[in-house]
Design an enzyme around this catalytic site. Structure first.
Site, PDB file in Angstrom:
ATOM      1  N   HIS A 133       0.817  -1.222   0.000  1.00 16.43           N
ATOM      2  CA  HIS A 133       0.000   0.000   0.000  1.00 16.43           C
ATOM      3  C   HIS A 133       0.848   1.269   0.000  1.00 16.43           C
ATOM      4  CE1 HIS A 133      -3.365  -2.583   0.278  1.00 16.43           C
ATOM      5  NE2 HIS A 133      -3.423  -2.719   1.578  1.00 16.43           N
ATOM      6  N   HIS A 140      -9.601   1.553   1.416  1.00 20.43           N
ATOM      7  CA  HIS A 140      -9.516   0.396   2.311  1.00 20.43           C
ATOM      8  C   HIS A 140     -10.470   0.500   3.508  1.00 20.43           C
ATOM      9  CE1 HIS A 140      -7.670  -2.907   4.531  1.00 20.43           C
ATOM     10  NE2 HIS A 140      -6.814  -3.115   3.540  1.00 20.43           N
ATOM     11  N   GLU A 149     -11.433  -3.809  -2.214  1.00 17.69           N
ATOM     12  CA  GLU A 149     -10.500  -2.789  -2.683  1.00 17.69           C
ATOM     13  C   GLU A 149     -10.329  -2.847  -4.207  1.00 17.69           C
ATOM     14  OE1 GLU A 149      -6.821  -3.464  -0.366  1.00 17.69           O
ATOM     15  OE2 GLU A 149      -8.102  -4.794   0.828  1.00 17.69           O
TER      16      GLU A 149
END
Length: 304
Positions: free
Chosen positions: A82, A152, A269
């Protein structure tokens, strides 16, 4: 702290990480897992409600672009997850504009941020329309760089676990991954079994059928764009997820800890492929000067 509100939906977004702290539905149900206060988001490792960038999901180690090697910080075994430990989830976004229906946030990520090349300028529009929340990203760069932006939030539409929720994922396949959860490059067809959610499946039953892996942390692929639906039969609440992204990671929250418990929420996601800068056959994720990156994600809440 922008709050969007109408008679069907109330959405609170924190400037830190552009995080969705709350999505409150008509009747008072809180649809996402939030934390006690803004300070709590600075110390948590589970990306609660966060905007993800520069690159959602995993890149193993680094990547080579136009003949130049770039090494990335590793915050998930050998992977950059991420966007790295100081990714967009851990940065302060500027609130450019805010009304009851819409908020505009922006972030300028400098050249070298978390090892990524080029300055990336990002604009985020969060807009509500009835019971629908739409998140739209636009980004430009002054140097070629990988970009894969996503969100998220952990969703739960009823009860205290998502094990009794039904998830329908109308995908064409799922990425095969190695022991580090990085794609091997193979796309596995959905032909029944624990990963096949095309007809809708109770998450607890499918989790238990995954042979001890603990839950879903899998990336599903589409031909043209994400379509999925999460529902809670006990309450009749449903949520449709759509996006122009080609894939969607499903994570069933098996790693959640205090103040929440494992399986307290599910993250859906929409994104491009993990590690695509190293596996271009999974899709082009390189943004170049003169181009504009556009990614949108929409959540629509329904009641049977």
């Amino acid at each position: 702290m922008p709050t969007l509100k109408n008679d069907q939906l109330s959405v609170t977004i924190l400037p830190y990480g552009a995080r969705i702290q709350s999505i409150r539905l008509a009747g008072g149900w809180e649809a996402v897992l939030g934390l006690e206060d803004e300070a709590a988001y600075h110390d948590e490792p589970m990306f609660h409600g966060a905007a993800l960038g520069r690159y959602a999901n995993r890149i193993r180690g680094g990547f080579t672009l136009d003949g130049e090697r770039f090494e990335l910080p590793q915050n998930n075994g050998p992977n950059c997850l991420h966007g790295g430990p100081g990714g967009f989830h851990a940065q302060e976004w500027a609130v450019e504009d805010h009304s009851d229906e819409c908020a505009i946030l922006s972030l300028s990520s400098p050249d070298g941020d978390q090892g990524f090349p080029g300055q990336l300028d990002v604009r985020l529009e969060a807009r509500i329309d009835g019971a629908r929340l739409r998140l739209g990203f636009e980004a430009t760069t002054d140097r070629p760089t990988p970009v894969n932006l996503s969100y998220h939030p952990y969703f739960r539409l009823g009860g205290d676990t998502i094990r009794d929720h039904v998830l329908k994922v109308e995908a064409m396949g799922v990425l095969h991954v190695d022991e580090d959860l990085v794609p091997t490059g193979e796309i596995m067809p959905l032909v029944g079994g624990a990963l096949d959610l095309r007809e809708g499946g109770e998450l607890g039953r499918h989790i238990d059928a995954l042979n001890g892996s603990g839950g879903f942390d899998h990336c599903f692929t589409w031909a043209e764009g994400v379509t999925a639906e999460l529902s809670h039969p006990g309450s009749g609440r449903r949520m449709k997820v759509t996006s122009n992204a080609p894939m969607m990671q499903v994570y069933t929250g098996q790693g959640l800890a205090e103040p929440h418990q494992p399986y307290a929420g599910v993250a859906l996601e929409p994104q491009s492929a993990p590690d695509a800068p190293n596996r271009p056959r999974l899709g082009n994720t390189i943004l170049r000067p003169g181009e504009t990156y556009r990614r949108w994600i929409a959540y629509e809440f329904l009641q049977d």
